[in-house]
Enzyme design. Structure first.
Site, PDB file in Angstrom:
ATOM      1  N   GLY A  18      33.146  32.988  45.803  1.00 39.05           N
ATOM      2  CA  GLY A  18      33.706  31.652  45.673  1.00 39.05           C
ATOM      3  C   GLY A  18      33.971  31.162  44.269  1.00 39.05           C
ATOM      4  N   LYS A  60      44.804  40.894  41.569  1.00 45.65           N
ATOM      5  CA  LYS A  60      44.160  41.985  40.857  1.00 45.65           C
ATOM      6  C   LYS A  60      44.806  43.306  41.242  1.00 45.65           C
ATOM      7  CE  LYS A  60      39.936  43.065  42.078  1.00 45.65           C
ATOM      8  NZ  LYS A  60      38.490  42.886  42.181  1.00 45.65           N
ATOM      9  N   ASP A  99      39.180  39.188  58.159  1.00 52.14           N
ATOM     10  CA  ASP A  99      39.679  40.416  57.566  1.00 52.14           C
ATOM     11  C   ASP A  99      41.191  40.263  57.444  1.00 52.14           C
ATOM     12  OD1 ASP A  99      40.541  42.914  56.841  1.00 52.14           O
ATOM     13  OD2 ASP A  99      39.449  43.987  58.417  1.00 52.14           O
ATOM     14  N   TRP A 142      36.409  31.780  42.131  1.00 58.69           N
ATOM     15  CA  TRP A 142      37.790  31.338  41.876  1.00 58.69           C
ATOM     16  C   TRP A 142      38.019  29.953  42.481  1.00 58.69           C
ATOM     17  CZ3 TRP A 142      42.204  35.498  41.921  1.00 58.69           C
ATOM     18  CH2 TRP A 142      41.879  36.510  41.019  1.00 58.69           C
ATOM     19  N   ASP A 195      41.969  38.268  44.883  1.00 59.98           N
ATOM     20  CA  ASP A 195      41.003  39.113  44.190  1.00 59.98           C
ATOM     21  C   ASP A 195      40.445  40.133  45.176  1.00 59.98           C
ATOM     22  OD1 ASP A 195      39.587  39.938  41.939  1.00 59.98           O
ATOM     23  OD2 ASP A 195      37.864  38.659  42.376  1.00 59.98           O
TER      24      ASP A 195
END
Length: 234
Positions: free
Chosen positions: A81, A189, A125, A83, A149
């Site tokens: 958490g 990322k 998911d 970010w 991320d």
């Protein structure tokens, strides 16, 4: 064990050394030592962030300025958490900045996430069938920022890990194409390794500017970097 290491002004810097314990692998010992001696880990504890990754998005936003008051943000792979924590005050999700627009933050992760004030969090998911449809339903409209991320579990094989994280990044990008407002931003990322070239070509078709940055908070021995695509063309 804490060991003093020499600095320019004498023996002042303290380094934590972890003793090898029965059942602990050398890799686990080295990881624990790195965590205990990481200045960003220590800063996160002082600043109240849930992890050192918070400083990565903070540094990216300091440069590109996409977390602005009123922004509607989707954070994919948001656990634990950090970010989201950075985004809350910057988009004014709690409405604490009078006269400023109030933003929203929607966080999604495979793991369960502890509540963060000013955010809506869901366990999901993102790679399962129709996961994107669920996120769109929770979002209830367009977004100004999609940031990811997401990372796959490490296999120990560099090429395999690279392909896995690129698959996650591409899934996040296609989701961004569906939900971003014109002028929106995509942040994700990636791992250096070659396959990111195809993604960059795709992003350049969809955004005005595409940049890569390795923020200072990203460990120097890590192959991770971040792509920041701004000015979504719609």
């Amino acid at each position: 064990m804490v060991k003093a290491t020499k600095s320019g002004r004498g023996y002042r810097d303290l380094t934590v050394k972890v003793k090898t314990a029965r059942g602990r692998k050398l890799s686990s010992k080295l990881w624990l030592e790195r965590q205990l001696n990481d200045p960003y880990v220590k800063r996160a504890q002082v600043d109240g962030f849930r992890g050192r990754a918070a400083y990565k998005i903070l540094e990216l936003d300091d440069k590109f300025r996409f977390l602005v008051p009123g922004a509607r943000v989707v954070d994919l792979g948001c656990a634990p958490g950090g970010w989201c924590q950075v985004a809350v005050p910057r988009v004014n999700a709690l409405g604490e900045k009078s006269g400023k627009k109030v933003g929203t933050i929607l966080g999604v992760d495979l793991q369960e996430i502890e509540t963060i004030a000013g955010t809506e969090l869901h366990q999901l998911d993102f790679m399962e069938d129709d996961a994107d449809l669920k996120v769109k339903e929770w979002l209830g409209g367009k977004a100004d920022v999609v940031m990811s991320d997401m990372a796959a579990s490490a296999s120990g094989h560099k090429q395999t890990d690279h392909l896995r994280i690129m698959a996650l990044c591409e899934a996040a990008a296609y989701f961004a194409f569906d939900v971003l407002e014109v002028g929106g931003t995509f942040v994700a990322k990636v791992l250096a390794g070659g396959a990111e070239g195809d993604l960059q070509k795709l992003l350049k078709q969809k955004f005005d500017k595409v940049a890569h940055m390795k923020p200072p908070a990203s460990r120097s021995d890590s192959s991770e970097k971040f792509v920041v695509a701004t000015g979504f063309r719609g």
